[in-house]
Structure formats: structure tokens, C-alpha cells
Design a protein around this motif. Structure first.
Motif, PDB file in Angstrom:
ATOM      1  N   TRP A  41       0.922  -1.200   0.001  1.00 32.50           N
ATOM      2  CA  TRP A  41      -0.146  -0.039  -0.035  1.00 32.50           C
ATOM      3  C   TRP A  41       0.809   1.091   0.065  1.00 32.50           C
ATOM      4  O   TRP A  41       0.400   2.284  -0.174  1.00 32.50           O
ATOM      5  CB  TRP A  41      -0.937   0.095   1.075  1.00 32.50           C
ATOM      6  N   ASP A  42       2.104   1.240   0.033  1.00 34.45           N
ATOM      7  CA  ASP A  42       3.186   2.372   0.120  1.00 34.45           C
ATOM      8  C   ASP A  42       3.502   2.397  -1.539  1.00 34.45           C
ATOM      9  O   ASP A  42       4.502   3.411  -1.751  1.00 34.45           O
ATOM     10  CB  ASP A  42       4.103   2.123   1.017  1.00 34.45           C
ATOM     11  N   GLY A  43       3.109   1.708  -2.152  1.00 36.14           N
ATOM     12  CA  GLY A  43       3.634   1.786  -3.562  1.00 36.14           C
ATOM     13  C   GLY A  43       4.865   1.019  -3.773  1.00 36.14           C
ATOM     14  O   GLY A  43       5.596   0.961  -4.990  1.00 36.14           O
ATOM     15  N   ASP A  44       5.522   0.290  -2.819  1.00 28.75           N
ATOM     16  CA  ASP A  44       6.812  -0.351  -2.995  1.00 28.75           C
ATOM     17  C   ASP A  44       6.625  -1.800  -3.828  1.00 28.75           C
ATOM     18  O   ASP A  44       5.538  -2.281  -3.625  1.00 28.75           O
ATOM     19  CB  ASP A  44       7.347  -0.591  -1.611  1.00 28.75           C
ATOM     20  N   VAL A  45       7.421  -1.821  -4.710  1.00 24.36           N
ATOM     21  CA  VAL A  45       7.492  -3.254  -5.313  1.00 24.36           C
ATOM     22  C   VAL A  45       8.003  -4.249  -4.259  1.00 24.36           C
ATOM     23  O   VAL A  45       9.404  -4.395  -3.936  1.00 24.36           O
ATOM     24  CB  VAL A  45       8.309  -3.478  -6.603  1.00 24.36           C
ATOM     25  N   VAL A  46       7.153  -5.131  -3.866  1.00 24.59           N
ATOM     26  CA  VAL A  46       7.846  -6.048  -3.133  1.00 24.59           C
ATOM     27  C   VAL A  46       7.961  -7.526  -3.425  1.00 24.59           C
ATOM     28  O   VAL A  46       8.529  -8.424  -3.021  1.00 24.59           O
ATOM     29  CB  VAL A  46       6.507  -6.502  -1.851  1.00 24.59           C
ATOM     30  N   TRP A  47       7.911  -7.954  -4.729  1.00 28.41           N
ATOM     31  CA  TRP A  47       8.167  -9.075  -5.611  1.00 28.41           C
ATOM     32  C   TRP A  47       7.982  -8.723  -7.097  1.00 28.41           C
ATOM     33  O   TRP A  47       6.955  -7.912  -7.608  1.00 28.41           O
ATOM     34  CB  TRP A  47       7.228 -10.092  -5.079  1.00 28.41           C
ATOM     35  N   SER A  48       8.828  -9.204  -7.813  1.00 29.16           N
ATOM     36  CA  SER A  48       8.502  -9.046  -9.357  1.00 29.16           C
ATOM     37  C   SER A  48       9.316 -10.073 -10.102  1.00 29.16           C
ATOM     38  O   SER A  48      10.245 -10.871  -9.504  1.00 29.16           O
ATOM     39  CB  SER A  48       9.085  -7.896  -9.948  1.00 29.16           C
ATOM     40  N   TYR A  49       8.669 -10.336 -11.158  1.00 26.08           N
ATOM     41  CA  TYR A  49       9.297 -11.440 -12.220  1.00 26.08           C
ATOM     42  C   TYR A  49       9.132 -11.276 -13.556  1.00 26.08           C
ATOM     43  O   TYR A  49       7.960 -10.918 -13.864  1.00 26.08           O
ATOM     44  CB  TYR A  49       8.490 -12.850 -11.692  1.00 26.08           C
ATOM     45  N   GLN A  50      10.193 -11.230 -14.223  1.00 25.74           N
ATOM     46  CA  GLN A  50      10.150 -10.820 -15.626  1.00 25.74           C
ATOM     47  C   GLN A  50       9.806 -12.154 -16.387  1.00 25.74           C
ATOM     48  O   GLN A  50      10.570 -13.128 -16.321  1.00 25.74           O
ATOM     49  CB  GLN A  50      11.356 -10.244 -16.123  1.00 25.74           C
ATOM     50  N   VAL A  51       8.872 -12.148 -17.222  1.00 27.69           N
ATOM     51  CA  VAL A  51       8.574 -13.217 -18.249  1.00 27.69           C
ATOM     52  C   VAL A  51       8.730 -12.688 -19.590  1.00 27.69           C
ATOM     53  O   VAL A  51       7.784 -12.619 -20.434  1.00 27.69           O
ATOM     54  CB  VAL A  51       6.943 -13.616 -17.916  1.00 27.69           C
ATOM     55  N   TYR A  52       9.788 -12.390 -19.838  1.00 29.59           N
ATOM     56  CA  TYR A  52      10.190 -11.913 -21.354  1.00 29.59           C
ATOM     57  C   TYR A  52      11.740 -12.127 -21.573  1.00 29.59           C
ATOM     58  O   TYR A  52      12.593 -11.765 -20.660  1.00 29.59           O
ATOM     59  CB  TYR A  52       9.986 -10.589 -21.287  1.00 29.59           C
TER      60      TYR A  52
END
Length: 294
Positions: A41-52
Motif C-alpha cells: 500500500w506504500d507503492g513499493d514493489v515487494v516482488w517481481s518476475y520478468q517473463v520476457y
């Protein structure tokens, strides 16, 4: 995020998960995204995964966050024209949009063929399960025909993304996935343990079990046309937004609830007048807890 969003949903923990559109991700047959991001809710990216990976794969359309927190993602993967021929592709396939030397789509040159697959990724970014259309090519009732495509007379043609899946949903009660193919006009149920297509609905002509549309006002035995947003309902039924594109008989969309045990449409909404409830692409429908539909 610095990227446009293609699809997003709220998670049980309050975070927002979204499929972000990498500008370079392609080929974009409509729906290419390439990056899963999860925000607090603070707008922080807490996890990401690139599928490209350029020329290899690209994540597209929607995803499903499973009860264990894993992400189930739709992906296009590259196969060469020669690979497709070895799988049984007819060199005269559909005519216009699959060539040995590729074809130009906008600014990009698209080569080969790009079948769909489903990829399950955990929060350690490990791929723990996959299901590839490429492993299920054939003409049987539990296979995908590499030579089937929507006919030119309906405004469509053979394409490099000939299956064009656009939604995936997991049912923890049955350990099955429901996926929707816009261009085949079909919903599939895939068993997670056996990796078999155990049910399909919407267009029996794709596997030789019914009559295909044959021109103006003749829908044949096809029910789903250009559909989107398959969803499991609590009673075990499935819902779908049946766009009606490109239906020969009318420009009309229909929201449907389907019982997979009986192959019956048990509820539907459409308007009497053609075009007054119609979306040729995208769109969705949700059955609310009180029984109403959004």
C-alpha cells in the motif's frame, strides 16, 4: 510502476498484483506484458518476475495467484517454422500470416509460431509446473490442432499465435486449471496431476466433433466466439464473457454460466437487440456473492 498495466488484481493480503507492459516485450499479438509486479500500500514493489526473453518467450494477458501464493502465468513461446512443419503444420496453413521468412507486424518482424503455455512460479522464482500446447499437438479430443484456425470468411486468418489464450484460473477443490482460447472459441479444463485436457467446450469443430460456421448467419455448432475471462464459480460451474466476435449471425455479447458436468449453459445474459450489449474484444463478467452479476 514506471510501466503501463495490462491486468491487475487485489490479493488476500491487500497487495496489488499486476501484469506490467514492458515496452520492448513482443511479439505483441494483443496482450503482451512481460513483467509481474506486486505492490504494497506504500507503492513499493515487494516482488517481481520478468517473463520476457527476446525471441524466446513473453508473458501475456492475465495470471492467477494460487492459494499457496504461486503465480500461474500465460506465456507465448517461440518455435521455428521448421519446428512447426515437423509437428505437422500444413505449409499452406491459412495463407496469410505465417511465412518461412517471417512477417511484419507494425515495427517488428515476427518469425516462426508462438504457441501458448502455462507456467507456475513460486516466490523464490522457481518454475514448479508447466503445461505446453506444443506437447499436446494433434487432432484428438484432448489435443490442439496446429492446422486449425478461424476461417478467412469470418474476418480472421491463420496467425503465429493461433491458439491465443487470454485467461487462466485455478480450482483448488479439483486441482484443475481452466483456460480460455479466444481464437479457437473454446474453454479447456486441464488436470494438474495428469496434465490431460479433461474437458473442452465452445467449438466442437476444432477437433472434428461438430459443424463449423459456414458463412453469413450460420454459426454451425460453435457457441463461443472471441471469448474472454473464464472464471470458476463456487458451485463448480464456469463463467465466460462470450464476446460474439466474429459470430456470423449477430454482433451480440453474452455472459454465460456453464455446467461442465452436463455441458449445459445454465444461465446467460444478452440483450434482445443486436449491438446493444456488445464488446468485440476484451471485457469480463463476475458473479457476485449475492447472485447478481457485475
Amino acid at each position: 510502476s514506471k510501466y503501463d498495466a495490462f491486468y491487475a488484481e487485489l490479493l488476500p493480503n491487500g497487495n496489488l498484483a499486476r501484469h506490467s507492459r514492458l515496452p520492448e516485450a513482443g511479439p505483441n499479438f494483443g496482450g503482451a506484458a512481460g513483467l509481474i509486479e506486486e505492490f504494497n500500500w506504500d507503492g513499493d514493489v515487494v516482488w517481481s518476475y520478468q517473463v520476457y526473453e527476446e525471441g524466446v518467450r513473453v508473458g501475456h494477458h492475465t495470471f492467477e495467484v494460487m492459494p499457496n501464493g504461486n503465480y500461474m502465468i500465460l506465456v507465448w513461446e517461440y518455435k521455428s517454422y521448421e519446428d512447426a512443419l515437423a509437428k505437422g503444420l500444413d505449409p499452406n496453413y491459412g495463407g496469410r500470416c505465417l511465412f518461412p521468412d517471417g512477417f511484419r507486424m507494425g515495427k517488428n518482424m515476427v518469425k516462426g509460431i508462438w504457441p501458448d503455455y502455462i507456467m507456475e512460479v513460486n516466490h523464490d522464482k522457481q518454475v514448479v509446473w508447466e503445461w505446453h500446447v506444443w506437447d499436446h499437438i494433434g487432432t484428438g479430443p484432448d489435443q490442439i490442432d496446429i492446422n486449425w484456425h478461424l476461417p478467412l470468411s469470418m474476418g480472421y486468418f491463420a496467425r503465429a499465435d493461433w491458439t491465443h489464450w487470454n485467461s487462466v484460473r485455478y480450482n483448488p477443490k479439483t486441482d484443475q486449471y481452466a483456460v480460455n482460447s479466444r481464437d479457437f472459441g473454446e474453454i479447456y479444463i486441464i488436470d494438474r496431476k495428469t496434465k490431460k485436457i479433461v474437458w473442452r467446450f465452445g467449438n466442437p469443430a476444432t477437433h472434428g466433433m461438430g459443424k463449423a460456421p459456414s458463412g453469413y448467419h450460420d454459426d454451425g455448432e460453435q457457441i463461443l466466439f472471441g471469448s474472454h475471462d473464464v472464471e470458476w464459480l463456487p458451485n463448480g460451474n464456469l463463467s465466460i464473457f462470450n464476446n460474439g466476435t466474429p459470430r456470423p449471425s449477430a454482433n451480440r455479447s453474452t455472459v454465460m454460466e456453464i455446467n461442465p458436468a452436463t455441458n449445459q449453459v445454465v444461465w446467460q445474459y444478452q440483450t434482445k437487440d443486436h449491438n446493444s450489449f456488445y464488446s468485440d474484444f476484451q471485457s469480463a463478467a463476475q458473479k457476485l456473492p449475492n447472485g447478481n452479476w457485475l
